[in-house]
Scaffold this active site. Structure first.
Site, PDB file in Angstrom:
ATOM      1  N   GLN A 105      40.043  37.116  28.542  1.00  0.00           N
ATOM      2  CA  GLN A 105      41.500  37.172  28.626  1.00  0.00           C
ATOM      3  C   GLN A 105      42.036  35.746  28.515  1.00  0.00           C
ATOM      4  O   GLN A 105      41.695  34.891  29.326  1.00  0.00           O
ATOM      5  CB  GLN A 105      41.953  37.791  29.946  1.00  0.00           C
ATOM      6  CG  GLN A 105      43.464  37.983  30.019  1.00  0.00           C
ATOM      7  CD  GLN A 105      43.911  38.474  31.393  1.00  0.00           C
ATOM      8  OE1 GLN A 105      43.748  37.768  32.382  1.00  0.00           O
ATOM      9  NE2 GLN A 105      44.454  39.674  31.446  1.00  0.00           N
ATOM     10  N   TYR A 175      53.953  36.049  32.821  1.00  0.00           N
ATOM     11  CA  TYR A 175      53.320  34.822  32.368  1.00  0.00           C
ATOM     12  C   TYR A 175      54.168  34.305  31.195  1.00  0.00           C
ATOM     13  O   TYR A 175      55.188  34.882  30.872  1.00  0.00           O
ATOM     14  CB  TYR A 175      51.872  35.102  31.962  1.00  0.00           C
ATOM     15  CG  TYR A 175      50.901  35.213  33.127  1.00  0.00           C
ATOM     16  CD1 TYR A 175      51.282  35.800  34.336  1.00  0.00           C
ATOM     17  CD2 TYR A 175      49.600  34.746  33.019  1.00  0.00           C
ATOM     18  CE1 TYR A 175      50.382  35.906  35.392  1.00  0.00           C
ATOM     19  CE2 TYR A 175      48.687  34.847  34.068  1.00  0.00           C
ATOM     20  CZ  TYR A 175      49.095  35.425  35.254  1.00  0.00           C
ATOM     21  OH  TYR A 175      48.212  35.519  36.293  1.00  0.00           O
ATOM     22  N   ARG A 351      40.425  48.341  40.120  1.00  0.00           N
ATOM     23  CA  ARG A 351      40.124  48.487  41.547  1.00  0.00           C
ATOM     24  C   ARG A 351      38.981  49.456  41.820  1.00  0.00           C
ATOM     25  O   ARG A 351      38.145  49.213  42.694  1.00  0.00           O
ATOM     26  CB  ARG A 351      41.382  48.932  42.303  1.00  0.00           C
ATOM     27  CG  ARG A 351      42.430  47.852  42.461  1.00  0.00           C
ATOM     28  CD  ARG A 351      43.729  48.408  43.016  1.00  0.00           C
ATOM     29  NE  ARG A 351      44.374  49.299  42.062  1.00  0.00           N
ATOM     30  CZ  ARG A 351      45.507  49.955  42.296  1.00  0.00           C
ATOM     31  NH1 ARG A 351      46.098  49.829  43.480  1.00  0.00           N
ATOM     32  NH2 ARG A 351      46.050  50.725  41.382  1.00  0.00           N
TER      33      ARG A 351
END
Length: 410
Positions: A105, A175, A351
């Site tokens: 990423q 971002y 998760r």
């Protein structure tokens, strides 16, 4: 695309993203691991991704790898420098040895960056006050933007050298590229502000530079917000238009749609509990006190359900023909099959895999397996000390840097 237009794939069948074929259609989503050190790879970071590769995913995503020194949210995050390459090469080789692919990423945190840790001001489309760092991000200049576009291209070339099979370009969560898309943050009056076409210009320039740098050698994934989850922010109708532009530009091999603002509404992506005390415990003063007093104004709770981004992502699915990766509440075979039937080619898990790294293998063996993740979100504050599920015992290990061809160095 509907189920009448296509054959619904089995989630455990091979899937293709650009030049890359994955052994199955499950992806370990990017979650900042908090396991790098001074911008370099550690044994713990390698082990983290090897666990997920051995656990059955088709690809694991290394997050977050900053393209520019001032674009980090943490001073220890992996930075694309020659010194980081040997460790990254060892990481990708270890993942490949388990039969999985590896994605990096890449991105620039912009106004979400930590100026104190980075020793440089955070950058934003317009001057912006960041409540967490208690500082102002400065307005990015045209020169800044040109440099950062080229930094993305350089990172993509280095990702190839490091052995990655794909890059995931971060266009979400406010971002830098995402903050340009947001009318709530972007107040510019030049060609990068105002209309949606102008606000999308920076993201499109990044993707064009990455495409030219990659030149078909590895896959390119764009992770982009569907909405910011705040009034006046980027919203789904605009996301549909931007994804269509990215498709027409020919710069993206697959889309992964996300949601939420790391600046204003981070829990909008995660759903489930908002662990205020756990967040406060890892914050310095006076931010710790602020989280305890007014944290519930920012860390809002949203009810969890499996596949919670599916309905919104279906609107993007209907608008483009690009392969799509469904993120958000992928915990069992039932929701995986719903994603495949709904036109999605891949699913991304986060998760649930922190709780059980071998969950994919177990679901493949038994379709009735259910995730043990209870969505308490206490894993989120652990990215300051090593991202993990707090319900799983963690043995104490020494983290060493993989920094030279000779092996580990302290």
């Amino acid at each position: 695309m509907t189920t009448t237009d296509r054959t619904v794939p089995d989630v455990f069948s091979p899937g293709r993203i650009g030049p890359l074929t994955l052994r199955n259609r499950t992806i370990k989503a990017a979650t900042y691991e908090g396991l790098s050190h001074q911008g370099r790879v550690t044994r713990d970071l390698v082990d983290f991704h090897v666990r997920h590769a051995a656990g059955g995913v088709g690809m694991t995503t290394v997050a977050y790898c900053a393209v520019s020194p001032e674009g980090r949210t943490d001073r220890h995050q992996v930075l694309w420098t020659p010194e980081s390459l040997p460790g990254l090469q060892k990481l990708t080789a270890a993942v490949h040895a388990e039969g999985a692919a590896a994605s990096a990423q890449i991105g620039h945190a912009g106004p979400v960056a930590n100026p104190k840790g980075n020793g440089a001001p955070a950058l934003s489309p317009s001057r912006h006050f960041h409540k967490t760092t208690l500082s102002f991000a400065k307005e990015a200049t045209r020169d800044d933007l040109r440099r950062i576009v080229q930094d993305h291209a350089r990172a993509a070339r280095m990702a190839i050298e490091a052995g990655f099979d794909a890059v995931e370009v971060h266009l979400g969560h406010n971002y830098l590229a995402s903050s340009f898309l947001s009318p709530k943050i972007n107040h510019r009056t030049d060609s990068y502000g105002g209309s949606l076409e102008n606000r999308a210009r920076f993201a499109r320039e990044i993707m064009t530079a990455v495409r030219e740098a990659v030149d078909g050698r590895i896959a390119i994934i764009a992770k982009m917000n569907m909405d910011d989850g705040v009034p006046g922010g980027f919203w789904l109708d605009e996301a549909i238009a931007v994804t269509r532009w990215l498709e027409s530009d020919g710069t993206v091999d697959a889309l992964e749609m996300t949601a939420g603002s790391s600046l204003s509404n981070p829990m909008y992506l995660f759903k489930g509990d908002a662990p205020l005390e756990a967040f406060a415990d890892v914050m310095p003063q006076p931010i710790k006190l602020g989280v305890k007093l007014v944290g519930n104004k920012v860390l809002r709770e949203y009810p969890y359900r499996d596949g919670y981004l599916l309905e919104d992502a279906r609107q993007i699915r209907a608008a483009v023909k690009l392969p799509m990766i469904l993120l958000g509440g992928i915990t069992n075979r039932e929701i995986m099959d719903r994603a495949m039937a709904g036109g999605f080619e891949f699913v991304a898990m986060a998760r649930a895999l922190l709780r059980e790294p071998d969950l994919v293998n177990r679901i493949e063996a038994d379709a009735g397996v259910r995730s043990l993740c209870n969505h308490n979100n206490r894993c989120m504050p652990t990215n300051f000390t090593g991202t993990r599920c707090v319900l799983v015992d963690r043995s104490t290990t020494r983290s060493e840097t993989w920094g030279t061809d000779a092996g580990y160095v302290s």
